[in-house]
Design an enzyme around this catalytic site. Structure first.
Site, PDB file in Angstrom:
ATOM      1  N   LYS A 108      16.558  37.800   2.458  1.00  0.00           N
ATOM      2  CA  LYS A 108      16.067  38.312   1.169  1.00  0.00           C
ATOM      3  C   LYS A 108      16.789  39.621   0.839  1.00  0.00           C
ATOM      4  CE  LYS A 108      11.561  39.195  -1.100  1.00  0.00           C
ATOM      5  NZ  LYS A 108      10.102  39.250  -0.866  1.00  0.00           N
ATOM      6  N   SER A 163       7.454  36.523  -4.131  1.00  0.00           N
ATOM      7  CA  SER A 163       8.722  37.085  -4.568  1.00  0.00           C
ATOM      8  C   SER A 163       9.921  36.600  -3.756  1.00  0.00           C
ATOM      9  CB  SER A 163       8.664  38.621  -4.458  1.00  0.00           C
ATOM     10  OG  SER A 163       8.496  39.002  -3.104  1.00  0.00           O
ATOM     11  N   SER A 178       4.020  36.681  -0.766  1.00  0.00           N
ATOM     12  CA  SER A 178       5.409  36.467  -1.185  1.00  0.00           C
ATOM     13  C   SER A 178       6.267  35.610  -0.269  1.00  0.00           C
ATOM     14  CB  SER A 178       6.110  37.812  -1.400  1.00  0.00           C
ATOM     15  OG  SER A 178       5.713  38.355  -2.629  1.00  0.00           O
TER      16      SER A 178
END
Ligand SMILES: [Mg+2]
Ligand SMILES: [Zn+2]
Lengths: 94, 474, 507
Positions: free
Chosen positions: B69, B144, B168
């Site tokens: 990420k 996310s 997330s």
């Protein structure tokens, strides 16, 4: 729940410039969210201690031993504006 | 030789260890797929494998490449946290979690797209454009960690690292039909993770199956990181799961998290999985988490409050975007106006307000007390049950743009994942079926450090559910 | 203790009573910064002592320096504070270029130390925090729209600070200065800081208000910022007290504000505040865990406490019989106290303390101890200034022997001063200098001395007549003549005895 004046004040604290449009929208949206959030006001929490940490650790201390710092060119590498080997900004007193 | 992309990460690692798969070839196969990404899942892709691939192959992760990420700092590689305010920013150091995985033999494949500063449940808040759901490109992948979830689901990466603050990892895993695990708060170092809400942020894996999750998690936890004061030593090693039966396992189903507001298709899949659990020998009973209905409210005070402070460092002085202006005040306000997206501004405003003079007790103080009650709720539940179960997301993947106009509706996406985040307990999302052609997720949570148990139960369910749907691979 | 000065520091205040509290920031002399492992900087080139943590880079996290806690506990013990069993950090949020994270990590409702005392001043609290970076104004630059530019150097950023807040227990500017000197000495004794005001390792703000004498209610206070020397602290407070008194006399209110004292002009000006709204939005620092102070930590801090100045003053008075002023002078300048004790040890070892060589422990005659103290804080300091006498050519043992020579009347005080001149300039033993310079006291009954006295009377007939008429003060010129002739080697009492004898007066 939160009016335009309050939004302006909070934006100033947070150093955000908001357009006239954004101000209105923000006031509206934040009010909606705050309405929901304020339901926690119904709970009786007088005797309840606040939780800041869910981990049960204390004294995560570091030994006072120096480690090599970053070379200056690395420290300054991402700086938007460098003057005299420092990070240049408009003077706060100006 | 068979297509290496078809292998799970654990299978690929064991073939590399056996000398049956060339790690450089494996890297190239994924690299070319990631480079041709049509889902906007990646914000940066490595051009070639690291020079140490051969040595890495000997590590426990077998040279199987890793998508990370965007918000993990990676030295010399763009780490922008999905924000325009950090466009092009290359940190001088690497996050502990990434460093541990590299040392265990997982080379960096690329950085994945995400909601800006991890604030969002749809990936539409990225400063670099939305990520598309590989099952239906008109829908969101969740957020996310949407880029990580989409990349793994679409076979653009064997596995990926994500972060979970209020869901997330779990929610995008659910919406993309893969496994996502949020470990116990403190189990994985936060050092080098660009912060959203410090007391909630936790790194974890997104994988195709439970075994892969166990394999990679085992290399993320371990001794505490001295660079992160909130990091904890994991009390045992993570074992690869083997359970086929669930005899003796007591699973509680919280009333508050398994009824109202959940789509029929999601509920149906959930009930079915509970039946499977019973068939495998588990006892399944209703339980209570009385304060769970207030978790979302508490979360949307605590997380924005911490975020408003964590994001104060983006001021145009030392790195990132800067709008030149004559006065310091204008430099600040314009830099932040142009650098942050709408959702980030909204949460900074909300958090600043909640901490401001005269409001602290009513918002922040109360939210912290609600958090105490939620911690106590889980503790009480775990006295009677080994694990609790509920759906991961109340809905399957929704259409792009469906909730962008209504922040509160978007926040509701987290309603089933936020309680575990507030309590700091580990939770996992397992793909457990399909509804309207889209995957659903089954969430399991356990007491702190019960990751081995969670993985074992999830593994047994995974084998029995036999979820084998795969999105069309480009 | 501002021993009956001729003019009171509060003259001109028309009976208003000053109320002064101090807020002191002390840089700790740890090896590394408060929350990262960068070494502390002492004038290195800008931005060479930084890391991801003290630059506030994305993703970096603070970790508390164990020695900063240890030093904090030592300070707490020295100031007789209550040490918190549990202590924690908060974030103080405001934007400023010298604050890289947009917040300062500081202590708020759970400080390390609370409620202590140093001398007559109560301590409200003492807490740990991190220092800001250095912001230097560099003039205008075309690169930022031709506006004024400042440059940030993060070397100092993150240096550990202890902030000490007193209760408003001080009531005149001189005492404020003296008390701060006592605090500095105490901290220096502890070895926890360089405590140098000019270099900024000791910084002091003052909260100042005035009220009608005898009134209990406090007046509106103003805050004087960063006066960077002891002298400026005293002058700044004095100026502010005068300003407030004038306002009140004119019937105008004192406005609560932050002021800057300009030592050049003696003027006070309002400072623009860092955050106009002053809403710091304190909340518990989620990146740090609480600190649990256990008995071991307190014991370790206690074990390293040296004798502190206040205790030393008492000991000098009770053990050696020094006067209060003398004891304070030696105890408040740590290096003088150390020198004094080293010299005393020599007197005791040599058995010159008038207690006998075999007496153990040797009793030092209070008169000798006092004489030694006087020679150190008078003659020696006059010659060495701020220099540490341990770094001079005069070893404590040598000064001790010099004082012994004087107290045994082997040389006169005047000769002693000449010997000390030599010792300071060239070094050497007092006995050797007395020998080579011929400075030994002239023995009583010396024929030559009687001759010099006779010559002196001859040269000052008028003075001799006055002495005979009963005016003892007229002796001065005659003694002066004898001293000149004998290079100060004659004993004053012996000379005056001889004068009276030669004039036929009774002794
Ligand atoms: Mg302070
Ligand atoms: Zn540093």
């Amino acid at each position: 729940m939160i009016d335009r004046e309050q939004v302006l004040h909070v934006a100033q604290l947070a150093r955000l410039e908001l357009s006239e449009d954004e101000l209105e929208r923000m006031a509206h949206e934040l009010s909606g969210v705050l309405d929901h959030i304020e339901r926690i006001g119904e709970l009786d929490l007088d005797e309840v201690a606040p939780t800041s940490h869910v981990v049960e650790v204390e004294n995560a201390l570091r030994e006072d031993k120096p480690r090599p710092p970053l070379p200056r060119e690395v420290a300054l590498a991402a700086a938007p504006l460098v003057l005299q080997d420092g990070f240049a900004v408009p003077s706060p007193q100006a | 030789m068979s297509d290496p992309i078809a292998l799970s990460a654990a299978e690929a690692a064991s073939r590399v260890h056996a000398g049956a798969l060339d790690p450089a070839e494996l890297f190239d196969a994924y690299q070319s797929r990631a480079a041709a990404d049509e889902l906007n899942a990646f914000t940066w892709v490595a051009e070639e494998p690291p020079t140490a691939t051969a040595a890495m192959a000997e590590g426990p992760l077998g040279g199987v490449p890793l998508a990370v990420k965007d918000l993990f700092c990676t030295r010399g590689v763009p780490s922008q946290a999905g924000s325009r305010i950090l466009q092009g920013y290359e940190p001088p150091y690497t996050a502990t979690a990434v460093e541990r995985l590299e040392q265990a033999g997982a080379p960096l494949l690329g950085k994945t797209n995400q909601d800006e500063f991890a604030m969002g449940s749809s990936n539409e808040n990225s400063g670099y454009g939305p990520v598309l759901n590989p099952w239906d490109r008109g829908r969101v992948p969740g957020g996310s960690s949407g880029g990580s979830a989409a990349a793994v689901a679409a076979g653009l990466a064997p596995w990926a690292l994500g972060t979970d603050t209020g869901g997330s990892i779990r929610q995008p895993a659910s919406l993309c039909g893969i496994v996502g695990l949020k470990p116990t708060y403190g189990a994985v170092s936060r050092y080098g993770m660009i912060a959203f809400a410090s007391s909630l942020d936790q790194a974890g894996p997104l994988t195709r199956n439970v075994t892969d999750a166990a394999l990679i998690l085992g290399q993320m936890v371990g001794p505490r990181d001295r660079c992160d004061s909130t990091s904890l030593e994991f009390p045992e090693s993570i074992e690869l799961p083997t359970a086929t039966r669930l005899d003796g396992a007591a699973i509680g189903v919280p009333e508050e998290l398994s009824g109202e507001g959940i789509e029929d298709g999601v509920l149906r899949a959930f009930e079915e999985t509970l039946h499977i659990a019973e068939r495998l020998g588990a006892t399944v009973k209703r339980c209570r988490l009385p304060h769970a209905p207030h978790a979302l409210s508490a979360y949307y005070v605590l997380a924005p409050a911490e975020a408003s402070s964590n994001l104060a460092r983006y001021d145009g002085v030392r790195y990132g975007l800067r709008e030149e202006a004559e006065t310091l005040l204008e430099m600040y306000t314009r830099t932040r106006r142009d650098g942050f997206g709408a959702e980030v501004k909204r949460r900074i405003m909300l958090g600043t307000y909640a901490l401001s003079s005269g409001y602290y007790e009513a918002y922040y103080g109360r939210a912290q007390r609600v958090r105490t009650k939620i911690v106590e709720d889980f503790r009480a539940a775990f006295e009677d049950f080994d694990l609790v179960a509920c759906p991961t997301s109340p809905t399957v993947a929704f259409e792009l743009g469906a909730r962008t106009g209504d922040p509160l509706a978007m926040y509701m996406s987290d309603v089933l994942t936020v309680p575990m985040s507030l309590a700091g307990v580990p939770a996992l999302s397992l793909p457990n079926g399909m509804s309207d052609g889209l995957p659903t997720g089954f969430q399991l949570a356990g007491p702190p450090f019960s990751e081995n148990r969670l993985l074992d139960v999830a593994f047994a369910l995974e084998q029995a559910i036999d979820f084998d749907a795969v999105p069309a691979r480009a | 203790m501002s021993d009956g000065a001729a003019t009171s520091p509060n003259d001109g205040l028309d009976g208003f009573e000053p109320v002064i509290g101090l807020e002191i920031h002390v840089q700790l002399s740890t090896a590394t910064k408060m929350f990262c492992s960068c070494p502390l900087s002492f004038g290195e080139p800008p931005n060479t002592y930084t890391c991801p943590v003290c630059l506030g880079l994305p993703g970096s996290l603070p970790v508390v320096n164990a020695r900063a806690i240890h030093f904090g506990l030592m300070i707490g013990l020295a100031l007789e504070c209550e040490l918190a069993p549990r202590s924690s950090f908060h974030r103080k949020n405001y934007f400023y270029p010298d604050l890289p994270k947009g917040y300062q990590i500081s202590q708020y409702d759970e400080p390390l130390c609370r409620g202590g005392r140093l001398g007559e001043v109560r301590i409200h609290r003492a807490h740990l925090e991190e220092d800001a970076a250095k912001l230097v104004h560099v003039g205008t630059s075309g690169r930022i729209h031709g506006s004024d530019v400042s440059v940030v150097d993060f070397n100092r950023g993150g240096t550990p600070l202890v902030e000490i807040v007193t209760e408003p227990d001080l009531h005149d500017p001189v005492r404020a200065r003296e008390w701060l000197e006592l605090l500095r000495t105490t901290l220096r004794q502890l070895g926890v800081s360089d405590v140098n005001m000019e270099e900024g390792s000791l910084r002091c703000d003052a909260n100042v208000s005035i009220r009608l004498g005898g009134s209990v209610a406090l007046g509106t206070k103003t805050e004087l910022k960063n006066m960077n020397s002891f002298r400026f602290l005293e002058r700044g407070i004095r100026a502010e007290l005068a300003r407030q008194a004038e306002l009140l006399r004119a019937g105008e209110p004192v406005v609560q504000e932050t002021l800057h004292f300009d030592p050049q002009t003696g003027k006070l000006s309002a400072l623009r505040s860092k955050e106009e709204a002053h809403d710091y939005r304190y909340f518990p620092e989620p990146d740090l865990v609480p600190i649990q102070i256990d008995e071991d930590m307190v014991a370790a801090a206690r074990a390293q406490l040296p004798e502190l100045p206040a205790a030393r003053v008492e000991r000098y008075e009770s053990e050696f019989g020094l006067t209060a002023a003398s004891a304070r002078h030696l105890a408040f300048r740590v290096e003088l106290g150390a020198y004094f004790e080293a010299a005393l040890a020599e007197l005791a070892r040599a058995g010159d303390g008038h207690g006998g060589v075999d007496a153990a422990p040797v009793q030092i005659d209070p008169a000798v101890a006092q004489q030694l103290a006087n020679w150190i804080s008078g003659e020696l300091v006059r010659r060495l200034g701020e220099e540490d006498p341990a770094d001079s050519r005069v070893a404590p043992a040598q000064l001790a022997r010099l004082v012994a020579l004087i107290s045994q009347r082997a040389i006169t005080a005047g000769a002693g001063r000449q010997v000390l001149d030599r010792m300071v300039q060239q070094g050497g033993d007092p006995e050797g200098i007395v020998e080579t310079e011929g400075l030994g006291a002239i023995a009583s009954g010396d024929e030559a001395l009687a001759g010099v006295v006779a010559a002196a009377i001859e040269a000052h007939q008028g003075a001799a007549e006055k002495i005979k008429a009963g005016n003892a003060k007229a002796m001065g010129p005659i003694i002066g003549y004898v001293m000149r002739e004998t290079k100060g080697r004659a004993d004053g009492a012996e000379v005056s005895r001889l004068v009276r004898a030669q004039l036929g007066l009774e002794n």
